[in-house]
Design a protein around this motif. Structure first.
Motif, PDB file in Angstrom:
ATOM      1  N   VAL A  75       0.837  -1.204   0.000  1.00  0.00           N
ATOM      2  CA  VAL A  75       0.000   0.000   0.000  1.00  0.00           C
ATOM      3  C   VAL A  75       0.871   1.253   0.000  1.00  0.00           C
ATOM      4  O   VAL A  75       1.860   1.320   0.725  1.00  0.00           O
ATOM      5  N   ASP A  76       0.498   2.239  -0.821  1.00  0.00           N
ATOM      6  CA  ASP A  76       1.072   3.582  -0.714  1.00  0.00           C
ATOM      7  C   ASP A  76       0.125   4.385   0.168  1.00  0.00           C
ATOM      8  O   ASP A  76      -1.042   4.602  -0.197  1.00  0.00           O
ATOM      9  N   LEU A  77       0.593   4.812   1.318  1.00  0.00           N
ATOM     10  CA  LEU A  77      -0.247   5.593   2.233  1.00  0.00           C
ATOM     11  C   LEU A  77      -0.583   6.956   1.623  1.00  0.00           C
ATOM     12  O   LEU A  77       0.126   7.446   0.743  1.00  0.00           O
ATOM     13  N   ARG A  78      -1.646   7.578   2.106  1.00  0.00           N
ATOM     14  CA  ARG A  78      -2.036   8.900   1.610  1.00  0.00           C
ATOM     15  C   ARG A  78      -0.863   9.877   1.720  1.00  0.00           C
ATOM     16  O   ARG A  78      -0.119   9.880   2.702  1.00  0.00           O
ATOM     17  N   GLY A  79      -0.682  10.669   0.661  1.00  0.00           N
ATOM     18  CA  GLY A  79       0.413  11.628   0.629  1.00  0.00           C
ATOM     19  C   GLY A  79       1.764  11.005   0.299  1.00  0.00           C
ATOM     20  O   GLY A  79       2.788  11.680   0.339  1.00  0.00           O
ATOM     21  N   HIS A  80       1.783   9.735  -0.053  1.00  0.00           N
ATOM     22  CA  HIS A  80       3.013   9.016  -0.374  1.00  0.00           C
ATOM     23  C   HIS A  80       2.835   8.285  -1.702  1.00  0.00           C
ATOM     24  O   HIS A  80       1.735   7.847  -2.035  1.00  0.00           O
ATOM     25  N   GLY A  81       3.915   8.135  -2.437  1.00  0.00           N
ATOM     26  CA  GLY A  81       3.886   7.345  -3.667  1.00  0.00           C
ATOM     27  C   GLY A  81       2.814   7.822  -4.631  1.00  0.00           C
ATOM     28  O   GLY A  81       2.678   9.007  -4.889  1.00  0.00           O
ATOM     29  N   GLN A  82       2.028   6.876  -5.131  1.00  0.00           N
ATOM     30  CA  GLN A  82       1.012   7.184  -6.137  1.00  0.00           C
ATOM     31  C   GLN A  82      -0.371   7.442  -5.539  1.00  0.00           C
ATOM     32  O   GLN A  82      -1.340   7.597  -6.276  1.00  0.00           O
ATOM     33  N   SER A  83      -0.481   7.464  -4.221  1.00  0.00           N
ATOM     34  CA  SER A  83      -1.759   7.773  -3.580  1.00  0.00           C
ATOM     35  C   SER A  83      -1.981   9.284  -3.535  1.00  0.00           C
ATOM     36  O   SER A  83      -1.039  10.063  -3.644  1.00  0.00           O
ATOM     37  N   SER A  84      -3.232   9.678  -3.363  1.00  0.00           N
ATOM     38  CA  SER A  84      -3.593  11.099  -3.323  1.00  0.00           C
ATOM     39  C   SER A  84      -3.050  11.797  -2.078  1.00  0.00           C
ATOM     40  O   SER A  84      -2.830  11.174  -1.049  1.00  0.00           O
TER      41      SER A  84
END
Length: 131
Positions: A75-84
């Motif tokens: 998982v990409d957490l919010r504000g990280h990687g490809q997450s919003s």
């Protein structure tokens, strides 16, 4: 078998989370090795300022998760990687736990292990307490 052939079974998805108290949110995750074998499904949660790709050495390395027949949900957490990013600035632990829970629900996971690094460890412990 070469490592690259083991990576053919990767699904990269983004889901929209919508908990009653949260804004709608795009959370990105990778589902790796779904057909790798009979091993456990493992949900991996990265630490602060990292992304899900931080787990790649554990997943793809010698004696890694895929080589040992496990399925990895990264998982990409919010504000990280490809997450919003949160338009409301909500990066609370509870919101991040809700995001991970939405991924688990979307995949209909019933039995899985949680592994978290640093902040991801705290989030994993909170999620485990809810399940």
């Amino acid at each position: 078998m070469k490592m690259a052939s083991k990576w053919l079974d990767i699904t990269s998805k983004t889901i929209l989370t919508q908990k009653p108290t949260d804004e709608s949110f795009a959370i990105h995750f990778r589902d790796i090795g779904k057909s790798a074998g009979l091993g456990e499904t493992i949900v991996l949660v990265h630490g602060f300022t990292q992304t899900g790709y931080s787990w790649d050495p554990l997943i793809e390395g010698k004696n890694g998760l895929i080589e040992n027949g496990h399925r990895a949900i990264v998982v990409d957490l919010r504000g990280h990687g490809q997450s919003s990013w949160s338009a409301q600035g909500d990066y609370s632990r509870q919101s991040m736990v809700n995001d991970i829970h939405c991924v688990v629900d979307a995949l209909k996971l019933e039995h899985f292990a949680l592994i978290g690094l640093s902040m991801g460890g705290a989030l994993s412990a909170r999620l485990a307490a809810l399940l």
